[in-house]
Structures are given as C-alpha cells and as structure tokens.
Design a protein around this motif. Structure first.
Motif, PDB file in Angstrom:
ATOM      1  N   TYR A  42       2.509 -27.224  -7.412  1.00 22.70           N
ATOM      2  CA  TYR A  42       2.376 -28.618  -7.808  1.00 22.70           C
ATOM      3  C   TYR A  42       2.433 -29.511  -6.575  1.00 22.70           C
ATOM      4  CZ  TYR A  42       3.540 -26.831 -12.430  1.00 22.70           C
ATOM      5  OH  TYR A  42       3.536 -26.116 -13.606  1.00 22.70           O
ATOM      6  N   GLN A  43       1.758 -30.641  -6.697  1.00 24.13           N
ATOM      7  CA  GLN A  43       1.792 -31.692  -5.681  1.00 24.13           C
ATOM      8  C   GLN A  43       2.452 -32.911  -6.306  1.00 24.13           C
ATOM      9  OE1 GLN A  43      -1.803 -34.139  -5.145  1.00 24.13           O
ATOM     10  NE2 GLN A  43      -1.774 -33.538  -2.995  1.00 24.13           N
ATOM     11  N   GLN A  44       3.430 -33.489  -5.618  1.00 21.55           N
ATOM     12  CA  GLN A  44       4.044 -34.709  -6.134  1.00 21.55           C
ATOM     13  C   GLN A  44       4.009 -35.784  -5.060  1.00 21.55           C
ATOM     14  OE1 GLN A  44       8.267 -34.728  -7.205  1.00 21.55           O
ATOM     15  NE2 GLN A  44       7.832 -36.172  -8.871  1.00 21.55           N
ATOM     16  N   LYS A  45       3.281 -36.839  -5.344  1.00 22.41           N
ATOM     17  CA  LYS A  45       3.241 -37.986  -4.449  1.00 22.41           C
ATOM     18  C   LYS A  45       4.333 -38.965  -4.844  1.00 22.41           C
ATOM     19  CE  LYS A  45      -1.657 -37.433  -3.462  1.00 22.41           C
ATOM     20  NZ  LYS A  45      -3.007 -38.050  -3.425  1.00 22.41           N
ATOM     21  N   VAL A  46       4.680 -39.834  -3.912  1.00 25.34           N
ATOM     22  CA  VAL A  46       5.788 -40.769  -4.125  1.00 25.34           C
ATOM     23  C   VAL A  46       5.548 -41.605  -5.381  1.00 25.34           C
ATOM     24  CG1 VAL A  46       6.980 -42.768  -3.185  1.00 25.34           C
ATOM     25  CG2 VAL A  46       6.409 -40.858  -1.691  1.00 25.34           C
ATOM     26  N   GLY A  47       6.552 -41.628  -6.235  1.00 24.90           N
ATOM     27  CA  GLY A  47       6.489 -42.452  -7.429  1.00 24.90           C
ATOM     28  C   GLY A  47       5.618 -41.911  -8.540  1.00 24.90           C
ATOM     29  N   GLN A  48       5.143 -40.673  -8.410  1.00 24.61           N
ATOM     30  CA  GLN A  48       4.269 -40.083  -9.422  1.00 24.61           C
ATOM     31  C   GLN A  48       4.865 -38.800  -9.979  1.00 24.61           C
ATOM     32  OE1 GLN A  48       0.209 -39.569  -8.159  1.00 24.61           O
ATOM     33  NE2 GLN A  48       0.144 -41.540  -7.094  1.00 24.61           N
ATOM     34  N   PRO A  49       4.423 -38.392 -11.161  1.00 23.61           N
ATOM     35  CA  PRO A  49       4.850 -37.081 -11.667  1.00 23.61           C
ATOM     36  C   PRO A  49       4.151 -35.971 -10.897  1.00 23.61           C
ATOM     37  CG  PRO A  49       3.226 -38.044 -13.135  1.00 23.61           C
ATOM     38  CD  PRO A  49       3.536 -39.094 -12.101  1.00 23.61           C
ATOM     39  N   PRO A  50       4.654 -34.764 -10.985  1.00 19.23           N
ATOM     40  CA  PRO A  50       3.967 -33.633 -10.349  1.00 19.23           C
ATOM     41  C   PRO A  50       2.572 -33.434 -10.942  1.00 19.23           C
ATOM     42  CG  PRO A  50       6.212 -33.061 -10.929  1.00 19.23           C
ATOM     43  CD  PRO A  50       5.918 -34.374 -11.589  1.00 19.23           C
ATOM     44  N   LYS A  51       1.706 -32.896 -10.119  1.00 22.03           N
ATOM     45  CA  LYS A  51       0.337 -32.592 -10.532  1.00 22.03           C
ATOM     46  C   LYS A  51       0.090 -31.112 -10.287  1.00 22.03           C
ATOM     47  CE  LYS A  51      -4.453 -33.361  -9.108  1.00 22.03           C
ATOM     48  NZ  LYS A  51      -5.332 -34.027  -8.117  1.00 22.03           N
TER      49      LYS A  51
END
Lengths: 113, 119
Positions: A42-51
């Motif tokens: 998973y990738q998680q950017k700041v302020g976002q849920p994991p993708k």
C-alpha cells in the motif's frame, strides 16, 4: 501472529532513480492450494487513506503505474518503484492477509531529494 | 462508483463509548469481508476487526472484549461499537473492504474517522 518487518524505515532518493523496499514475513504466507503469496503493498500519502498498489505479492492493482512492481518468494518480498516521480513521496506498507490477525509492516517513508 | 464514508468520530473521555459507522455504496457489504483498520497519530496501520460475509467476526487482541463489529444490511452500513475506550485507542479509524470469500487485500478504503480519547 505473523510479523511483517520492512526495511529500510526511510529512504531518500532522487527523481528518476529506482527505490527498493523490502518486507520479510515471520512465517510462510504462501497458500499451497493456489500457490499464491498473500502479500499486498500500500501507498499512503499525507492526509489520505492507504491505497492498494500490489496484491498476491506481484499483481498490480488496475490503474497503478507500471513503474510499481512487486516480487518475492519464501518469506522475502520487495516493492520496486522505477523512475521515481515527485508524486511517489509517501509511506509504503506491506501487509499479509494469509491469516488473522492481518498484519502490516511498520512502514517505509520515501522522500525525494 | 464505490464509496466508503465513515462517521461518528469524536472526542471522548477514557472509559467512554463511541460507535463508528461506515456507509458503503457501490457494492453490498454482506457479500464481502469488511474490516476496520486504525492508525494512531504518526504511527503505522493496525488491523482492528473483520466481519466475514457469512457473519463471523474476529478482533485484534488489543480490542477483543471491548469493541464489537456489526453491519446493517438494509442500510449497507458497517459499524464499530467501541466500549471502555482508552487513550491508546486514539487513532484515525478506517473501514476497508476485502474479498467476497476470503480476507483478500483491502482494495477500497474510507477517508477515516478520528477518535480521540482523553485520559
């Protein structure tokens, strides 16, 4: 419980370089009946849920750029990001969904120089 | 289009209770393994609970006996009842969908609900 250990904890790369993130499971996550590794990235950017990026250790989720790839066998797995872009700055997690409790690695923070 | 929308996050005192909701559109939740995952401030991801399509439920050791996962099929909504809350339960709580017949990877996530437990 299956422990997922990622390395490194953080990574600083330059644009266009290749990033490699490793993940080791404390026990097998291979289901022999279907020969699949129950590992996701998973990738998680700041302020976002994991993708979800990768599942079954190496299958790319539709819509994910092909510069993201997963590999591995046994208890060692790797997420590779080719040709790093500025938008790849994020925390990356591996996960095993082979058994309950589902467990995640501690995360690897990727930064761009 | 698939959407998962959490609600119910709030500031609560230690020992208190809170119920989170996750309203789902785009698929029927009672055909999927539905999960709650939490993330303490500045920390990593921690799986909390799952409800199988068939209704079986499982919990992380850290919440077993205090949290209850459930669903309302008529409203296509997932819930997490959180009791005896502790400061360590402070986190953003995400609902996430798995596969129909197994845990599977979590392909859809909500935006999260912030739960803050004051000691």
């Amino acid at each position: 419980d299956i422990v997922m250990t990622q390395s490194p904890d953080s990574l600083t790369m330059s644009l266009g370089e290749r990033a490699t993130i490793n993940c080791k499971s404390s026990q097998t996550v291979l289901l022999n009946s279907n020969n699949k590794y129950y590992v996701a990235w998973y990738q998680q950017k700041v302020g976002q849920p994991p993708k979800l990026l990768i599942y079954w250790a190496s299958t790319r989720e539709p819509g994910v750029p092909d510069r993201f790839s997963g590999s591995g066998s046994g208890t060692y797995f790797t997420l590779t990001i080719n040709s790093l872009q500025a938008e790849d700055v994020a925390v990356y997690y591996c996960q095993q969904y082979y058994s309950t409790p589902v467990t995640f690695g501690q995360g690897t923070r990727l930064e761009i120089k | 289009e698939v959407q998962l929308v959490e609600s119910g996050g709030d500031l609560v005192q230690s020992g208190g209770s809170l119920r989170l909701s996750c309203a789902v559109s785009g698929f029927t939740i009672n055909t999927m393994y539905m999960n709650w995952v939490r993330q303490a401030p500045g920390k990593g991801l921690e799986w909390v609970s799952v409800i199988y399509a068939g209704g079986d439920t499982f919990y992380a050791d850290s919440v077993r006996g205090r949290f209850i996962i459930s669903r309302d099929n008529s409203k296509n909504t997932l819930f997490l009842q959180m009791n005896s809350l502790r400061a360590v339960d402070t986190a953003v709580y995400y609902c996430a969908s798995g596969y129909p017949t197994s845990m599977g990877p979590f392909d859809y996530w909500g935006q999260g609900a912030l739960v803050t437990v004051s000691s």
